[in-house]
Motif scaffolding. Structure first.
Motif, mmCIF file in Angstrom:
data_model
loop_
_atom_site.group_PDB
_atom_site.id
_atom_site.type_symbol
_atom_site.label_atom_id
_atom_site.label_comp_id
_atom_site.label_asym_id
_atom_site.label_seq_id
_atom_site.Cartn_x
_atom_site.Cartn_y
_atom_site.Cartn_z
ATOM 1 N N GLN A 19 0.891 -1.282 0.215
ATOM 2 C CA GLN A 19 0.075 -0.038 -0.014
ATOM 3 C C GLN A 19 0.959 1.275 -0.050
ATOM 4 O O GLN A 19 0.648 1.922 0.898
ATOM 5 C CB GLN A 19 -0.942 0.047 1.254
ATOM 6 N N LEU A 22 -0.757 4.884 -0.129
ATOM 7 C CA LEU A 22 -1.792 5.266 0.883
ATOM 8 C C LEU A 22 -1.610 6.461 1.787
ATOM 9 O O LEU A 22 -2.510 7.302 1.961
ATOM 10 C CB LEU A 22 -2.207 4.013 1.642
ATOM 11 N N ARG A 393 -9.080 0.797 2.957
ATOM 12 C CA ARG A 393 -8.149 2.025 3.045
ATOM 13 C C ARG A 393 -8.393 3.210 3.814
ATOM 14 O O ARG A 393 -7.350 3.788 4.494
ATOM 15 C CB ARG A 393 -7.756 2.429 1.383
#
Length: 446
Positions: A19, A22, A393
């Motif tokens: 990720q 993010l 997320r």
């Protein structure tokens, strides 16, 4: 009794493995991974949705290439103790290494969380595959696979023995007789094994759920076998429906072979559902997420983590994948060995291997709310899982799932409409383990 779906929430703050983008999202606070209020909000949202647990991962080694969340995050048991005071039903599961802890101290910390929360603690047992962790604990080398898993099994057995130090009625606290403790119901452990020597007893009584719930994430042969012996909850990697069904059947079969009730082993696969108003919008968002996170240099660094945080950037990216098999044995052996085997079989370069680790793969849990609920039901009915360890997320995406998908699961009778217990064991449908000393006393009396 009919099966019920179980849901856990797995927050990753500013972004865990894969990720990489993010933390750049304007909806994500840059201090999320160290903001206790962020975790409390997520926990309360999960509890409002009747989730089983909040799950906090951990590791004890980093370098500058590690995922953003790993670089700056709170210690799990401290975090969960704070969350415990703002929740009433939600289970609180923390990761702790059996390789870099001692049974007495860790058993005491988890037992304390269990009391603070009124019986909602769970321990995710890991053996640590970050080889650099050894240097943070005064060791020159990380323990090999067999030693780590042998130590883990003995560690759990010792912790469970310590959690049984007091029988449930050990404290009469009878003022008239002047008796606070019945000494006959306090028991030393006197454990001597291959890895530990522990006298005991633990200076803390059993909680309302008897003992914290043991979780594990077994993928390798050793990991699956450990999970089958001791785990009451398993965090599984997922994959295809077929591979998940195979894993589910294998671990349940192993548990049965160890004399355990397979229904007392709950398998939760990792899931990052993407839900939108339409299937098309959800698929577009899934692709956008991939592109936000697709950073080759970070992917190359992440590849090195399975090989003891090895720095692959020292190699020619377009040369054959380097011979690093010796680094896999004490790291993430299963995944690393699979990468090496595929690279050799297909003649892949280092660049190709690094790209393949982060290839775009469509998830089955993407679509409008009904599509996602349908897929969850399909996998549940196929006995590919007992539940999900869910990662979102953003808080907005968690809330959308809660408001749109969870009601559909409830209408179909797959998910609870109210909590039936105040303990993690109760909500997972797991029995309270009998105190071993009380059980022996009962057998003698019978």
């Amino acid at each position: 009794m009919s099966r019920t779906l179980h849901l856990a929430l797995h927050p990753y703050g500013v972004g865990g493995p894969g990720q990489h983008g993010l933390w750049k999202d304007p909806r994500v606070a840059k201090n999320a991974s160290i903001d206790i209020n962020y975790y409390i909000r997520l926990a309360q949202a999960a509890e409002h949705a009747l989730f089983d647990a909040l799950f906090i991962v951990d590791s004890q080694f980093i370098n500058s290439t590690y995922p953003a969340h790993y670089l700056n995050r709170l210690e799990p048991l401290t975090l969960l103790s704070a969350v415990a005071t703002h929740t009433k039903h939600l289970g609180l599961v923390g990761t702790a290494s059996s390789t870099y802890n001692s049974p007495f101290n860790l058993a005491r910390r988890f037992a304390s969380l269990d009391h603070i929360s009124g019986g909602r603690a769970g321990w995710n047992v890991v053996t640590s595959f970050d080889t650099g962790t050894a240097r943070n604990f005064g060791l020159d080398e990380h323990l090999d696979y067999a030693t780590r898993y042998g130590r883990a099994l003995e560690f759990v057995q010792a912790a469970r023995g310590l959690w049984d130090s007091y029988e449930d009625d050990a404290f009469p606290a009878d003022v008239e007789r002047g008796v606070f403790l019945d000494p006959a119901k306090l028991h030393e452990l006197n454990h001597e094994g291959a890895h530990f020597k522990i006298a005991g007893p633990l200076n803390l009584s059993r909680s309302p759920q008897g003992q914290p719930v043991i979780f594990q994430a077994g993928v390798s042969e050793e990991g699956r076998d450990l999970a089958a012996q001791v785990a009451e909850g398993i965090f599984a990697p997922g994959g295809t429906l077929e591979s998940s069904r195979d894993y589910y059947a294998d671990v349940k079969k192993r548990a049965t072979a160890y004399g355990r009730d397979p229904e007392h082993v709950k398998i939760l696969i990792h899931g990052g559902p993407v839900v939108a108003a339409t299937d098309e919008a959800a698929r577009r968002r899934e692709r956008e997420i991939f592109e936000e996170d697709d950073d080759f240099s970070r992917n190359l660094a992440l590849l090195g983590r399975s090989f003891g945080a090895y720095d692959f950037s020292v190699h020619d990216l377009d040369a054959p994948f380097p011979d690093v098999a010796h680094l896999a044995e004490k790291g993430g052996r299963t995944g690393a060995s699979q990468l090496i085997a595929r690279a050799r079989a297909e003649g892949l370069t280092l660049r190709q291997v690094a790209k393949s680790v982060n290839q775009f793969r469509q998830s089955p849990f993407v679509g409008d709310p009904r599509t996602v609920a349908d897929t969850i039901q399909q996998w549940f009915d196929a006995r590919a899982l007992d539940g999900f360890n869910l990662a979102f997320r953003t808080e907005e995406e968690l809330n959308y799932f809660v408001d749109s998908v969870v009601p559909l699961l409830q209408k179909r009778g797959l998910f609870r409409t109210e909590y039936t217990s105040d303990t993690l064991r109760g909500n997972l449908g797991l029995p309270i383990p009998a105190n071993r000393h009380s059980r022996e006393r009962q057998l003698v009396n019978d």
